[in-house]
Design a protein around this motif. Sequence first.
Motif, PDB file in Angstrom:
ATOM      1  N   LYS A   1       0.828  -1.205   0.000  1.00  0.00           N
ATOM      2  CA  LYS A   1       0.000   0.000   0.000  1.00  0.00           C
ATOM      3  C   LYS A   1       0.863   1.255   0.000  1.00  0.00           C
ATOM      4  O   LYS A   1       0.583   2.214  -0.738  1.00  0.00           O
TER       5      LYS A   1
ATOM      6  N   THR B   1       2.807   1.590  -3.403  1.00  0.00           N
ATOM      7  CA  THR B   1       1.877   1.996  -4.465  1.00  0.00           C
ATOM      8  C   THR B   1       1.516   3.467  -4.334  1.00  0.00           C
ATOM      9  O   THR B   1       1.483   4.204  -5.330  1.00  0.00           O
TER      10      THR B   1
ATOM     11  N   VAL C   1      -3.330   8.730 -14.018  1.00  0.00           N
ATOM     12  CA  VAL C   1      -3.034   7.923 -12.827  1.00  0.00           C
ATOM     13  C   VAL C   1      -4.250   7.075 -12.446  1.00  0.00           C
ATOM     14  O   VAL C   1      -4.102   5.925 -12.017  1.00  0.00           O
ATOM     15  N   THR C   2      -5.448   7.626 -12.603  1.00  0.00           N
ATOM     16  CA  THR C   2      -6.663   6.842 -12.325  1.00  0.00           C
ATOM     17  C   THR C   2      -6.751   5.648 -13.279  1.00  0.00           C
ATOM     18  O   THR C   2      -7.061   4.519 -12.858  1.00  0.00           O
TER      19      THR C   2
ATOM     20  N   ASN D   1      -8.671   4.889  -2.832  1.00  0.00           N
ATOM     21  CA  ASN D   1      -9.305   5.853  -3.727  1.00  0.00           C
ATOM     22  C   ASN D   1     -10.259   6.763  -2.955  1.00  0.00           C
ATOM     23  O   ASN D   1     -10.438   6.616  -1.745  1.00  0.00           O
TER      24      ASN D   1
ATOM     25  N   LEU E   1      -4.184  -1.900  -9.059  1.00  0.00           N
ATOM     26  CA  LEU E   1      -3.266  -1.572  -7.968  1.00  0.00           C
ATOM     27  C   LEU E   1      -4.006  -1.437  -6.638  1.00  0.00           C
ATOM     28  O   LEU E   1      -5.162  -1.010  -6.580  1.00  0.00           O
TER      29      LEU E   1
ATOM     30  N   SER F   1      -4.208   3.039 -12.293  1.00  0.00           N
ATOM     31  CA  SER F   1      -4.607   2.348 -11.064  1.00  0.00           C
ATOM     32  C   SER F   1      -5.702   1.312 -11.331  1.00  0.00           C
ATOM     33  O   SER F   1      -5.646   0.185 -10.830  1.00  0.00           O
TER      34      SER F   1
ATOM     35  N   SER G   1      -4.533   0.580  -4.141  1.00  0.00           N
ATOM     36  CA  SER G   1      -4.399   1.979  -3.722  1.00  0.00           C
ATOM     37  C   SER G   1      -5.705   2.479  -3.128  1.00  0.00           C
ATOM     38  O   SER G   1      -6.792   2.041  -3.520  1.00  0.00           O
TER      39      SER G   1
ATOM     40  N   PRO H   1      -7.695   7.687  -7.479  1.00  0.00           N
ATOM     41  CA  PRO H   1      -6.804   7.377  -6.360  1.00  0.00           C
ATOM     42  C   PRO H   1      -6.484   8.640  -5.553  1.00  0.00           C
ATOM     43  O   PRO H   1      -6.255   9.710  -6.125  1.00  0.00           O
TER      44      PRO H   1
ATOM     45  N   LEU I   1       2.448   6.269  -7.208  1.00  0.00           N
ATOM     46  CA  LEU I   1       1.420   7.033  -7.917  1.00  0.00           C
ATOM     47  C   LEU I   1       1.556   8.528  -7.663  1.00  0.00           C
ATOM     48  O   LEU I   1       1.295   9.346  -8.564  1.00  0.00           O
TER      49      LEU I   1
END
Length: 630
Positions: free
Chosen positions: A249, A252, A284-285, A297, A293, A288, A295, A436, A256
């Motif tokens: 976590k 990542t 990036v969204t 959000n 990933l 992800s 991550s 994210p 990002l």
Amino acid sequence: MMKYIKSKKINIKDDSLAGITVSLAMIPEVVAFAFVAQISPIVALFGAFVIGIISAIFGGRPGLISGAAGAVAVIFVNMIQEGHAKGLLFDTPVENMGYFYLLAAVVLMGIIQVLAGLFKLGKLVRLIPHPVMMGFVNGLAVVIFIAQLGMFKENKKDIFGQNMRKTESKELVYKIADNEVQDLVSNAALFSIKGNSIVNNQTNQEVFVKSDTQVFDAKTKKVVFNIENDGFYSVKDSGVVKSTLQGTKLYTMVGLVLLTMLIIWLLPKLTTKVPAALTAILIVTFVSIIGGLESINVGDFIRDGGGAGLNGFDEISKKMNLAELWSNLPFNLDTLKFIAPYAFLAASVGLIETLMTMNLVDELTDSRGDGNKECIAQGAGNMLSGLFGGTGGCGMIGQTVININAGGRGRLSGVMMAVTLLIFILFADKYIEQVPIAALVGVMFMMVIDTFAWSSFRIMNKIPKSDAIVLIIVSAVTVIFDLAIAVFVGVIISALVFAWENAKKIRARKRFKQDGTKIYEIWGPLFFGSITAFNEKFDIKNDPKNIEIDFVESRISDHSAIEAIFILVEKYQKAGKKVTLKHLSEDCKVLLYKASPIFADVIEEAVDDPRYHLAANPEDFPKPLSEYSF
């Protein structure tokens, strides 16, 4: 309409895209502030929409972004907690009563801000020196940076799977002996501790659950006591317990964030036709979602919160039922006394942050806003927000800088931000929830880099030491306390330094006429700070019979100066000596004539008297001097 757009040089594309970008960056910050104030995220988001659209349309500074800001949210935290407690003491107990007190405080806050605008207090922002402005910008950049570090943490969970609350022990409520919970006075055993379960001795039913040092109500699953070796203690809630992200976590999240920052830095070098921040968020969204990933959000962030107020997006319509919304609030003097201090402080902090942000936008865009108009718009926005169930807010420097950097210059950018927030609240929450948090943190980090006045390090040795000290103090106080205190401290220090420096500039050259008259030629401003040095220039006992005090290079600035001259004239007259005041400007003479009739005999009128207006506004004295009776 097109003629208006062309005359105002509105760029529809840039303003629209900038507004969308800001709305995405607004969501996690508004939600985070909602958690700070312990209210529902929907309350803060709805408040951000109302305040944002009203200030965008009617405010005095196009391009300035307003919303549910943390500087205001922090002020209401204690009031909401006390309000909850007060609600439980009513004849008919009301849960979440602090929320209804919040609405009343926000409406009163708006009324105060509207009055500030009507009385034209917005112009007082001109009194804020440039070192205070730089310190404010630097301090706020640090505060925003520190706030983003909190996004690298996650909420710890308690035994019920809820967010674990950090509680501090207060007063001893029950004592413990041999696994029995006893009354403090009678020593009667009320409850028995059986493992993690606490059972009522009379009903033999579980009433509390123990976990580590906390005791939970078995029904509400809320912390009601802290448990220590000697007993149960009442508690003060200090917020959610958080732990730093670990492992995948964390990696990542960092990756990002860095990817977002890299896109924002690199894209403008390739093209400026699309806003870098919005493009970075979208890329990036996509990475992800497609990459699956692990991550956090926006949806996870909101669902992991909670708080008082409305509970979901489907309850927006209930805000329009004013009778139901306000039916729980007691309209009496006690309510006014309770909310008034918080409303006044929130109004003050909100206006200071808004006007300081407006000044920053003025510098960035080389234009000038209307502070009084902005005060009225902010107040109207807060009144409507509170009236329909939203929280209070003000101008937000972080989102405003993002807007300006993304090309947002007109009112359309603020309107688009607010409309996008509303669309999110009503329709698009499922899509926005996929963004994210790391992408938004990256945008905020780049905004911090752009906001911080890096030139302050370079000029530190080139500006007066007093200004450098003010800049550092304001930055530090902004980080440690809050913006309002920092601005007040900076302005006070700057004013004292200015007064001290000018107090040292008073001079008096002494010479004699052929007839023996002694002349004092005064240089420098005469005000409260220079009175002591001014009085030391005169030798009443040894001076000749005739004295002239020439003010051609001096200015009478305040009541202290008038009083000092009055006392000086009296002393000379008591000593049997004649004193004459020469070369006073028209406004200075009016001030002295109004203060005492004694000056009618000592002021000499001459055609070469100065004509500048410094100590008073000539419009305040409609009559010419010849019409005054002495």
